[in-house]
Scaffold this active site. Structure first.
Site, PDB file in Angstrom:
ATOM      1  N   SER A  20       0.828  -1.166   0.063  1.00 46.59           N
ATOM      2  CA  SER A  20      -0.039  -0.102   0.122  1.00 46.59           C
ATOM      3  C   SER A  20       0.892   1.306   0.071  1.00 46.59           C
ATOM      4  O   SER A  20       0.127   2.534  -0.234  1.00 46.59           O
ATOM      5  CB  SER A  20      -1.184  -0.023   1.110  1.00 46.59           C
ATOM      6  OG  SER A  20      -2.025  -0.845   0.900  1.00 46.59           O
TER       7      SER A  20
ATOM      8  N   LYS B 195       0.476   3.425  -3.063  1.00 46.82           N
ATOM      9  CA  LYS B 195      -0.668   4.213  -3.423  1.00 46.82           C
ATOM     10  C   LYS B 195      -0.217   5.533  -3.444  1.00 46.82           C
ATOM     11  O   LYS B 195      -0.783   6.551  -4.135  1.00 46.82           O
ATOM     12  CB  LYS B 195      -1.728   4.001  -2.346  1.00 46.82           C
ATOM     13  CG  LYS B 195      -2.337   2.522  -2.318  1.00 46.82           C
ATOM     14  CD  LYS B 195      -3.178   2.247  -0.962  1.00 46.82           C
ATOM     15  CE  LYS B 195      -3.624   0.759  -0.977  1.00 46.82           C
ATOM     16  NZ  LYS B 195      -4.276   0.426   0.168  1.00 46.82           N
TER      17      LYS B 195
ATOM     18  N   TYR C  95      -3.414  -2.940  -9.844  1.00 51.05           N
ATOM     19  CA  TYR C  95      -3.229  -2.283  -8.531  1.00 51.05           C
ATOM     20  C   TYR C  95      -2.279  -3.531  -7.896  1.00 51.05           C
ATOM     21  O   TYR C  95      -1.453  -3.422  -7.192  1.00 51.05           O
ATOM     22  CB  TYR C  95      -4.499  -2.265  -7.664  1.00 51.05           C
ATOM     23  CG  TYR C  95      -4.561  -2.326  -6.195  1.00 51.05           C
ATOM     24  CD1 TYR C  95      -4.099  -1.408  -5.482  1.00 51.05           C
ATOM     25  CD2 TYR C  95      -5.244  -3.519  -5.659  1.00 51.05           C
ATOM     26  CE1 TYR C  95      -4.073  -1.167  -4.163  1.00 51.05           C
ATOM     27  CE2 TYR C  95      -4.806  -3.436  -4.241  1.00 51.05           C
ATOM     28  CZ  TYR C  95      -4.452  -2.293  -3.551  1.00 51.05           C
ATOM     29  OH  TYR C  95      -4.447  -2.458  -1.990  1.00 51.05           O
TER      30      TYR C  95
ATOM     31  N   TYR D 292      -4.935   4.365   7.900  1.00 50.95           N
ATOM     32  CA  TYR D 292      -6.402   3.522   7.780  1.00 50.95           C
ATOM     33  C   TYR D 292      -6.794   3.903   9.489  1.00 50.95           C
ATOM     34  O   TYR D 292      -6.786   5.131   9.716  1.00 50.95           O
ATOM     35  CB  TYR D 292      -6.441   2.281   7.573  1.00 50.95           C
ATOM     36  CG  TYR D 292      -5.428   2.063   6.235  1.00 50.95           C
ATOM     37  CD1 TYR D 292      -5.963   2.392   4.973  1.00 50.95           C
ATOM     38  CD2 TYR D 292      -4.187   1.418   6.299  1.00 50.95           C
ATOM     39  CE1 TYR D 292      -5.222   1.999   4.119  1.00 50.95           C
ATOM     40  CE2 TYR D 292      -3.565   1.162   5.069  1.00 50.95           C
ATOM     41  CZ  TYR D 292      -3.912   1.413   3.877  1.00 50.95           C
ATOM     42  OH  TYR D 292      -3.270   1.177   3.011  1.00 50.95           O
TER      43      TYR D 292
ATOM     44  N   VAL E 189       1.058  -3.797   3.604  1.00 47.17           N
ATOM     45  CA  VAL E 189       1.304  -5.242   4.576  1.00 47.17           C
ATOM     46  C   VAL E 189       2.480  -5.849   4.497  1.00 47.17           C
ATOM     47  O   VAL E 189       2.522  -6.875   4.902  1.00 47.17           O
ATOM     48  CB  VAL E 189       0.037  -6.057   4.153  1.00 47.17           C
ATOM     49  CG1 VAL E 189      -1.359  -5.241   4.731  1.00 47.17           C
ATOM     50  CG2 VAL E 189      -0.240  -6.224   2.639  1.00 47.17           C
TER      51      VAL E 189
END
Ligand code: DON
Length: 308
Positions: free
Chosen positions: A67, A70, A192, A244, A262
Site C-alpha cells: 500500500s 498508493k 493495483y 487507515y 502489509v
C-alpha cells in the site's frame, strides 16, 4: 541533523525498540507469498533533504511496495491528469480497515479517500498506459526518476499470489464499476496488484520519498517532481488516511504524515527535513508493522519530529 554519531546511535536504539516490538505482530497471511516473510527482520533508513543518508539493520532486505505504492501512483496520476481526479472520491479518513467495503454501498461507490483500497484501485486504473503492464511500467519509470535512475522490478511470485487470492479487491473494483466510477475493473485491479508487487527496500523507499518531504522538489536533482499543491495532497492525505484505522494513534505516537503497507514498511515524511522508512514484516491487528510503529515512535520522541 547535526551530529552523525548521535544519529547512528539513535538508529541502533530505535532498531532495538523495533526488534522488541516485532514479536507482538504476525506476518500477513492472506497473501500466501507474504506469509513467507521473516517476522524478525527490522530495518530503518533515513534520507534527509540536505543529503544525509543513514541506515540500520535489515534496511536492504527486499520487500514489496504494497500500500505504500498508493502514494506514488497518486503522484503520477495527479501529474498526468491534474487535481480533477480527486473529484471521483472523498479525501476524508475512513475509520475503516484498508480493504473495507462497507461504506461503498451507502456512499454510491465513492471511495472515502485515495489510500483506502477502493480509492487506490480507482487511481491505479488512471495510470498512463494501455494495459496493467504498461501502466505499472509508467509507475516504475516514475520511481526511477525519483530514485537516482534505479530499476524497480515487479516480484512475480507476490503478484501471482495477489492475483490468486485478491477476491476482496476484485469485489471493490466491481463495486466501483457498478456505480460507474470505473470502466474496466479487471484492468484496474490487476494494475493495483502489480504496483503492490514492485520490489524495493527501506533505503530505496526513503530515497524515493524524499520529494514528498521537500514540497515536491527532489533535493538531489533539484527537479520539480510535482507541483507544490499536488504534493500537499499526497502528504496531507498521508497524515489523514495513511494508516487507515490506526491513523489517530499514529498521530499521537509519531505525529508525521506516513503510509503503511502489509509487507511491513512504513514511509514517514517529516516536511522540510527527511523521509524515514521503518520496516518489519510482523503486523499488528490493523495491518501495520509493529516494529515500524515502535521504531518510528522512538525516533519521533528523540528527534522531536511530531508536527503536533
Ligand atoms: O490490497 C492488498 O491486499 C494489498 N496488496 C495491499 C494492502 C496494503 O498494503 C494495506 N496496507 N497496510
Amino acid at each position: 541533523m547535526s551530529d552523525d554519531t548521535d544519529i547512528e546511535a539513535l538508529l541502533e536504539e530505535a532498531l532495538e525498540v523495533g526488534r522488541a516490538a516485532a514479536g507482538a505482530g504476525e506476518v500477513a497471511h492472506y497473501i500466501p507469498e507474504l506469509a513467507k516473510s521473516d517476522p524478525s527482520h527490522v530495518g530503518i533508513a533515513i534520507a534527509t533533504v540536505d543529503g544525509g543518508r543513514y541506515e540500520v539493520g535489515d534496511a536492504r532486505v527486499p520487500f514489496t511496495f504494497q500500500s505504500v505504492s498508493k502514494v506514488f501512483s497518486l503522484a503520477l496520476v495527479l501529474r498526468e491528469h491534474g487535481p480533477e481526479v480527486l473529484d471521483e472520491m472523498a479525501c476524508e479518513p475512513s475509520g475503516d480497515a484498508f480493504h473495507s467495503i462497507v461504506r461503498l454501498e451507502e456512499e454510491q461507490g465513492r471511495p472515502r479517500n485515495p489510500y483506502i483500497n477502493a480509492g487506490a484501485i480507482l487511481v491505479s486504473g488512471l495510470l498512463p498506459g494501455g494495459d496493467p503492464v504498461a501502466k505499472v511500467a509508467s509507475l516504475q519509470s516514475f520511481l526511477g526518476e525519483v530514485g537516482d535512475g534505479a530499476e524497480f522490478r515487479v516480484d512475480d511470485e507476490v503478484f501471482n499470489s495477489e492475483v490468486e487470492t485478491g477476491y476482496r479487491n476484485r469485489a471493490l473494483a466491481n463495486y466501483l464499476r457498478h456505480f460507474g466510477l470505473l470502466d474496466d475493473p479487471q484492468q484496474a485491479v490487476e494494475t493495483y496488484f502489480r504496483q503492490c508487487s514492485i520490489s524495493l527496500d527501506a533505503v530505496r523507499l526513503a530515497r524515493i520519498g524524499l520529494f514528498l518531504a521537500n514540497r515536491g522538489v527532489d533535493p538531489v536533482s533539484g527537479e520539480t517532481v510535482l507541483a507544490r499543491a499536488d504534493n500537499r495532497v499526497l502528504v496531507s492525505q498521508m497524515a489523514m488516511c495513511g494508516l487507515y484505522d490506526d491513523v489517530g494513534r499514529f498521530a499521537i505516537d509519531v505525529g508525521v504524515p506516513a503510509k503503511s503497507g502489509v509487507s511491513g514498511a512504513i514511509l514517514a515524511v517529516v516536511p522540510d527535513r527527511m523521509s524515514i522508512t521503518a520496516f518489519g514484516p510482523a503486523l499488528g491487528p490493523k495491518g501495520n508493522s509493529t516494529a515500524a510503529l515502535a521504531a518510528l515512535a522512538h525516533l519521533s520522541r528523540r528527534l522531536d519530529l511530531s508536527l503536533y
